[in-house]
Design a protein around this motif. Structure first.
Motif, PDB file in Angstrom:
ATOM      1  N   ILE A   1       1.004   2.680  -3.465  1.00 54.66           N
ATOM      2  CA  ILE A   1      -0.188   3.445  -3.854  1.00 54.66           C
ATOM      3  C   ILE A   1      -0.198   4.795  -3.152  1.00 54.66           C
TER       4      ILE A   1
ATOM      5  N   CYS B   1      -9.683   6.646  -2.174  1.00 52.54           N
ATOM      6  CA  CYS B   1      -9.230   6.934  -0.808  1.00 52.54           C
ATOM      7  C   CYS B   1     -10.112   7.973  -0.127  1.00 52.54           C
TER       8      CYS B   1
ATOM      9  N   TRP C   1      -7.064  -2.503   2.810  1.00 50.23           N
ATOM     10  CA  TRP C   1      -7.337  -1.587   1.700  1.00 50.23           C
ATOM     11  C   TRP C   1      -8.160  -0.381   2.143  1.00 50.23           C
ATOM     12  N   ARG C   2      -9.183  -0.579   2.929  1.00 50.96           N
ATOM     13  CA  ARG C   2     -10.077   0.518   3.299  1.00 50.96           C
ATOM     14  C   ARG C   2      -9.464   1.480   4.320  1.00 50.96           C
TER      15      ARG C   2
ATOM     16  N   HIS D   1     -13.030   5.996   0.946  1.00 52.30           N
ATOM     17  CA  HIS D   1     -12.692   5.195   2.122  1.00 52.30           C
ATOM     18  C   HIS D   1     -12.818   6.017   3.398  1.00 52.30           C
TER      19      HIS D   1
ATOM     20  N   VAL E   1      -0.138  -2.399  -9.072  1.00 51.89           N
ATOM     21  CA  VAL E   1      -1.105  -1.714  -8.206  1.00 51.89           C
ATOM     22  C   VAL E   1      -2.341  -2.591  -7.991  1.00 51.89           C
TER      23      VAL E   1
ATOM     24  N   VAL F   1      -3.897  -3.880  -4.469  1.00 58.14           N
ATOM     25  CA  VAL F   1      -5.284  -3.620  -4.072  1.00 58.14           C
ATOM     26  C   VAL F   1      -5.990  -4.928  -3.721  1.00 58.14           C
TER      27      VAL F   1
ATOM     28  N   LEU G   1       0.823  -1.215   0.000  1.00 55.94           N
ATOM     29  CA  LEU G   1       0.000   0.000   0.000  1.00 55.94           C
ATOM     30  C   LEU G   1       0.856   1.262   0.000  1.00 55.94           C
TER      31      LEU G   1
ATOM     32  N   LEU H   1      -7.379   6.585  -7.920  1.00 53.97           N
ATOM     33  CA  LEU H   1      -7.057   6.019  -6.603  1.00 53.97           C
ATOM     34  C   LEU H   1      -7.312   7.030  -5.486  1.00 53.97           C
TER      35      LEU H   1
ATOM     36  N   GLU I   1      -7.316  -5.760  -0.030  1.00 56.31           N
ATOM     37  CA  GLU I   1      -8.749  -6.005   0.189  1.00 56.31           C
ATOM     38  C   GLU I   1      -8.937  -7.337   0.900  1.00 56.31           C
TER      39      GLU I   1
END
Length: 182
Positions: free
Chosen positions: A13, A65, A134-135, A68, A121, A125, A10, A61, A129
């Motif tokens: 990202i 976010c 991820w969240r 999220h 990427v 992800v 992550l 992305l 997840e």
């Protein structure tokens, strides 16, 4: 902006999203040395020709976010951009012959540049997840920031990249507004 980096993949990202400093208006993807550094860390050769696609990926992305963090729903156009980029990023399931562990990886023979980077990427992800992280990759709610950060808080309800910067500014604005209303 944020105090601590995101775990595992992550961080890639987070780094991509943070190539744009919204407040200063600086886009480090425009700098060849920064693009080369991102390319090395991702293990995918990137060139100046990939920059427009990287910017589309970055902003899609960032929108995820922001969603999220609960700031706004994911706009359909950003979801479509991300889905389109991920569709061109084939993944394969790699099985470790010793431990039996599995891992998603970019498919062998993937086109270099943006498709290879996007496949990396996409693998991150999917893994994040699956493991529930991820969240927790979010974007700061401050309109002049939108910096990506990983929410390490126990409750997972952080709103700003940094309490010392964006959080303090937001709280000061709220305090002043309340005082003015009185």
């Amino acid at each position: 902006m944020g105090e601590r980096r995101a775990p595992d993949g992550l961080a890639l990202i987070e780094e991509l999203i943070n190539t744009l400093d919204v407040e200063a208006g600086r886009d480090s993807l425009a700098r060849p040395d920064e693009l080369a550094a991102l390319s090395r860390r991702a293990g995918a050769p990137l060139t100046a020709a990939d920059v427009p696609g990287l910017r589309r990926l970055r902003e899609a992305l960032r929108a995820v976010c922001l969603a999220h963090a609960g700031h706004r729903p994911l706009p359909p156009d950003r979801a479509e951009v991300l889905a389109g980029l991920f569709a061109d990023a084939p993944l394969v399931l790699h099985l470790d012959g010793v431990t039996g562990a599995t891992e998603l990886r970019p498919a062998p023979g993937a086109r270099p540049g943006l498709p290879a980077f996007t496949a990396r990427v996409a693998a991150v992800v999917a893994t994040a997840e699956a493991n529930g992280t991820w969240r927790r990759l979010k974007a700061c709610e401050a309109e002049t920031c939108h910096w990506a950060y990983y929410d390490h808080s126990p409750a997972g309800r952080r709103r700003w990249c940094s309490m010392q910067t964006c959080g303090a500014r937001a709280k000061m604005r709220a305090y002043r507004a309340k005082r003015q209303a009185e």
